[in-house]
Design an enzyme around this catalytic site. Structure first.
Site, PDB file in Angstrom:
ATOM      1  N   LYS A 310       0.799  -1.241   0.000  1.00 43.42           N
ATOM      2  CA  LYS A 310       0.000   0.000   0.000  1.00 43.42           C
ATOM      3  C   LYS A 310       0.824   1.280   0.000  1.00 43.42           C
ATOM      4  O   LYS A 310       0.416   2.277  -0.576  1.00 43.42           O
ATOM      5  CB  LYS A 310      -0.924   0.033   1.229  1.00 43.42           C
ATOM      6  N   ASP A 347     -10.234   3.090   1.622  1.00 47.48           N
ATOM      7  CA  ASP A 347     -10.365   2.622   3.016  1.00 47.48           C
ATOM      8  C   ASP A 347     -11.012   3.740   3.846  1.00 47.48           C
ATOM      9  O   ASP A 347     -11.809   3.485   4.748  1.00 47.48           O
ATOM     10  CB  ASP A 347      -8.992   2.297   3.618  1.00 47.48           C
TER      11      ASP A 347
HETATM   12  P1  NAP Z   1      -1.214  -3.117  10.791  1.00 49.81           P
HETATM   13  O1  NAP Z   1      -0.776  -2.011   9.905  1.00 49.81           O
HETATM   14  O2  NAP Z   1      -0.337  -4.300  10.978  1.00 49.81           O
HETATM   15  O3  NAP Z   1      -1.508  -2.472  12.237  1.00 49.81           O
HETATM   16  C1  NAP Z   1      -1.921  -3.249  13.301  1.00 49.81           C
HETATM   17  C2  NAP Z   1      -2.148  -2.384  14.515  1.00 49.81           C
HETATM   18  O4  NAP Z   1      -2.705  -3.208  15.522  1.00 49.81           O
HETATM   19  C3  NAP Z   1      -0.877  -1.782  15.080  1.00 49.81           C
HETATM   20  O5  NAP Z   1      -1.158  -0.528  15.627  1.00 49.81           O
HETATM   21  C4  NAP Z   1      -0.499  -2.776  16.181  1.00 49.81           C
HETATM   22  O6  NAP Z   1       0.186  -2.190  17.261  1.00 49.81           O
HETATM   23  C5  NAP Z   1      -1.851  -3.229  16.654  1.00 49.81           C
HETATM   24  N1  NAP Z   1      -1.792  -4.598  17.181  1.00 49.81           N
HETATM   25  C6  NAP Z   1      -1.404  -5.697  16.497  1.00 49.81           C
HETATM   26  N2  NAP Z   1      -1.489  -6.788  17.291  1.00 49.81           N
HETATM   27  C7  NAP Z   1      -1.909  -6.348  18.498  1.00 49.81           C
HETATM   28  C8  NAP Z   1      -2.173  -6.989  19.730  1.00 49.81           C
HETATM   29  N3  NAP Z   1      -2.004  -8.320  19.868  1.00 49.81           N
HETATM   30  N4  NAP Z   1      -2.611  -6.240  20.773  1.00 49.81           N
HETATM   31  C9  NAP Z   1      -2.774  -4.895  20.635  1.00 49.81           C
HETATM   32  N5  NAP Z   1      -2.538  -4.234  19.483  1.00 49.81           N
HETATM   33  C10 NAP Z   1      -2.112  -4.949  18.434  1.00 49.81           C
HETATM   34  O7  NAP Z   1      -2.611  -3.697  10.306  1.00 49.81           O
HETATM   35  P2  NAP Z   1      -3.778  -2.894   9.538  1.00 49.81           P
HETATM   36  O8  NAP Z   1      -3.581  -3.000   8.073  1.00 49.81           O
HETATM   37  O9  NAP Z   1      -3.910  -1.574  10.162  1.00 49.81           O
HETATM   38  O10 NAP Z   1      -5.056  -3.793   9.864  1.00 49.81           O
HETATM   39  C11 NAP Z   1      -5.582  -3.872  11.179  1.00 49.81           C
HETATM   40  C12 NAP Z   1      -6.879  -4.683  11.131  1.00 49.81           C
HETATM   41  O11 NAP Z   1      -7.868  -3.930  10.452  1.00 49.81           O
HETATM   42  C13 NAP Z   1      -6.727  -5.954  10.301  1.00 49.81           C
HETATM   43  O12 NAP Z   1      -6.412  -7.031  11.128  1.00 49.81           O
HETATM   44  C14 NAP Z   1      -8.062  -6.132   9.629  1.00 49.81           C
HETATM   45  O13 NAP Z   1      -8.830  -7.089  10.335  1.00 49.81           O
HETATM   46  C15 NAP Z   1      -8.724  -4.784   9.738  1.00 49.81           C
HETATM   47  N6  NAP Z   1      -8.973  -4.219   8.395  1.00 49.81           N
HETATM   48  C16 NAP Z   1     -10.237  -4.314   7.914  1.00 49.81           C
HETATM   49  C17 NAP Z   1     -10.536  -3.798   6.688  1.00 49.81           C
HETATM   50  C18 NAP Z   1     -11.944  -3.899   6.186  1.00 49.81           C
HETATM   51  O14 NAP Z   1     -12.175  -3.675   4.980  1.00 49.81           O
HETATM   52  N7  NAP Z   1     -12.906  -4.193   7.038  1.00 49.81           N
HETATM   53  C19 NAP Z   1      -9.552  -3.157   5.908  1.00 49.81           C
HETATM   54  C20 NAP Z   1      -8.264  -3.074   6.431  1.00 49.81           C
HETATM   55  C21 NAP Z   1      -7.986  -3.609   7.672  1.00 49.81           C
HETATM   56  P3  NAP Z   1       1.784  -1.955  17.280  1.00 49.81           P
HETATM   57  O15 NAP Z   1       2.006  -0.597  16.695  1.00 49.81           O
HETATM   58  O16 NAP Z   1       2.122  -2.061  18.712  1.00 49.81           O
HETATM   59  O17 NAP Z   1       2.369  -3.068  16.458  1.00 49.81           O
END
Ligand code: NAP
Length: 532
Positions: A310, A347
């Site tokens: 991305k 998004d």
């Molecule tokens: P990302 O860039 O990897 O970010 C993940 C975030 O979650 C980071 O801030 C991370 O904190 C935190 N995190 C990860 N594991 C954790 C844990 N065990 N406990 C507490 N915090 C935790 O991922 P992303 O792309 O933002 O996606 C996040 C979620 O959004 C995905 O898993 C997905 O299910 C959802 N999503 C949904 C859609 C949709 O269309 N509905 C689209 C995109 C994403 P740190 O900074 O400490 O690592």
């Protein structure tokens, strides 16, 4: 009882066969026939994998019956050897005997491996020809996509009815190599070209678009006979392979991992509903250079971009919209009429759209959990609409940084019980199927008028359940998923997206996935089955 099966001259075969041949496997002839009888109601072109049977010769009379009863069916007899991904371990004479007798049992086509053809004496090969059945000479390469013309020229001296050339795609551009090879052959109507492997999934559709005589599909998910094979139902219903032609526009979702993405089901359903001659594919890659080469060679008209591409893709686009630039991530690429690639971020609309249906964001107090990619879209999106944003993240420093960049505030978990919000948005993977980790919020922290969980699998996450129990209205991640996809559809086609149909397909797919997980044997049980 004597069973007569009318023979079909090879030159008339083309008019009988469709674009998809369904591979049938089974431990017994009865099992294979049960599957074939189900498949033939919808797809009349069938490959019986005789190598799956202990004693294939003894089963041939049963297959003869099948063809006598199903005169519209066209059958391929295949005796795939172990080095080529099959189960046959007999000698060359045994293989030839099976194929000759299969030809006499109503099979219209026999598959002879190139290695076998090269080892057979001329007189023995002639015996197979004398049966009058059509012959495929097949070649499989499990390591790479290389020297396709060399393989073609090795097959050529045998003058088969079909040349089946099946290399393995290690990159997306290997599919381009296969397509160009098919397109450049003078008469490609007798070439069957497929790339194996996850990176080769797209060749199962694009091979046919390039002119491959047909392609192979699994009878159902879980019954694949080659790496990357797709279930027939998916190829026919989702990818509409029967309608794919040179004019079909190609779109796709790019990232890694991508095989289980729900985007192909959702976007292809939207194209079908709006009768757009387009197909949307899963583009498995972690290398941007590989993706960009494919995008320009095909050419691809639009992309959904997921992790890990991305951010990286942005510098390769002609221009991106202001929100993508602010967030530093783009999830949508459009090839515009000038042929150049432009970037958007849907998004954001996937998050603000559902929120604005329920509340005004101007002056609203919003808590965002997480500071990764999705959180950035949420934070910048709601800030842009005038909300007052608070960020809570596992790594506090990342929350501070995002707060500084977006004009928001970071907040500590301890402060939550004493603070009330208009909306809480979970943008962490907590609650996602298969994801371990403690819930970020407890019941006492939900001082809010609305909870929006971006996680969409499962449909009801533990956080949403907690909110429901407290009678707090919720928004599911599925709504975001559908909304971001709907905006992509509109950017690409200029037509309003069929949102209801897209939602229906996604919910159906998620329910099917949940059922499959519930029905799967527990790990201990699985182990017991394999070793018995
Ligand atoms: P990302 O860039 O990897 O970010 C993940 C975030 O979650 C980071 O801030 C991370 O904190 C935190 N995190 C990860 N594991 C954790 C844990 N065990 N406990 C507490 N915090 C935790 O991922 P992303 O792309 O933002 O996606 C996040 C979620 O959004 C995905 O898993 C997905 O299910 C959802 N999503 C949904 C859609 C949709 O269309 N509905 C689209 C995109 C994403 P740190 O900074 O400490 O690592």
């Amino acid at each position: 009882m004597r069973v007569n099966v009318p023979t079909v001259a090879p030159q008339f075969l083309r008019s009988r066969i469709g674009k998809v041949c369904v591979a049938i496997t089974g431990a017994t002839p009865a099992e294979m026939l049960e599957k074939a009888n189900a498949v033939v109601k919808e797809t009349s072109f069938i490959e019986f994998r005789l190598d799956y049977l202990d004693k294939p010769l003894l089963a041939l009379s049963k297959f003869k019956h099948f063809f006598a009863e199903n005169t519209a069916a066209t059958g391929i007899a295949t005796c795939r050897r172990a080095p080529n991904g099959g189960k046959f371990t007999g000698n060359l004479a045994a293989e030839l005997e099976i194929l000759i007798k299969a030809a006499g049992s109503g099979f219209h086509i026999v598959d002879l491996e190139l290695e076998s053809a090269e080892s057979l004496k001329k007189a023995d090969l002639q015996k197979l020809r004398d049966t009058g059945t059509a012959i495929i000479i097949s070649y499989h390469d499990f390591s790479a996509t290389k020297d396709l013309e060399g393989i073609y020229h090795r097959i050529q001296p045998f003058h088969p009815d079909f040349y089946k050339i099946v290399p393995t795609a290690k990159t997306l551009t290997d599919n381009v190599t296969l397509m160009r090879f098919i397109e450049h052959m003078e008469d490609h109507s007798n070439i069957i070209g497929i790339c194996m492997g996850d990176a080769g999934i797209i060749s199962r559709v694009l091979g046919v678009r390039a002119g491959s005589a047909f392609t192979f599909a699994a009878a159902s998910t879980g019954e694949e006979t080659g790496p990357g094979q797709i279930a027939a139902r998916t190829l026919i219903d989702t990818y509409r392979i029967d309608q794919v032609d040179a004019a079909t526009k190609v779109y796709g979702v790019a990232g890694n991992p991508i095989r289980s993405s729900l985007s192909p089901a959702m976007m292809n359903a939207a194209f079908r509903r709006e009768t757009v001659n387009a197909v949307y594919l899963a583009l498995q890659t972690h290398k941007l250079s590989d993706l960009l080469k494919l995008v320009n060679e095909i050419p691809i008209q639009g992309l959904s971009v997921t992790m890990p591409l991305k951010q990286e893709i942005m510098s390769h686009l002609e221009k991106t919209d202001p929100l993508s630039s602010k967030i530093g991530a783009c999830n949508t690429v459009l090839r515009a009429q000038d042929g150049k690639l432009y970037g958007f971020n849907t998004d954001v609309a996937g998050i603000t759209g559902p929120l604005e249906k329920r509340m005004s964001l101007r002056g609203a107090k919003v808590l965002v959990l997480g500071a990764g990619g999705a959180a950035r879209a949420a934070v910048f999106g709601v800030r842009d609409k005038g909300a007052d944003v608070f960020i809570l993240n596992r790594t506090a420093e990342t929350a501070h940084k995002l707060a500084r960049q977006s004009g928001s505030k970071s907040i500590k978990k301890e402060a939550l019980a004493k603070t009330s919000f208009d909306a809480i948005i979970n943008a962490t993977p907590i609650g996602m199927a298969g994801q371990k980790g403690a819930q970020v919020l407890e019941a006492k922290d939900l001082n809010t008028k609305l909870v929006f969980d971006l996680v969409y699998n499962p449909l009801e996450t533990p956080l949403l359940r907690l909110a429901r129990q407290q009678n707090i209205p919720i928004i599911t991640g599925v709504e975001m998923f559908v909304q971001q996809g709907a905006r992509q559809f509109e950017i690409w086609t200029g037509k309003p997206a069929p949102e209801e149909e897209m939602l229906r397909v996604v919910i159906h797919a998620l329910r099917q996935q949940a059922e499959a997980v519930a029905e799967a044997p527990a790990p201990a049980e699985k182990k017991k089955k394999k070793s018995s």
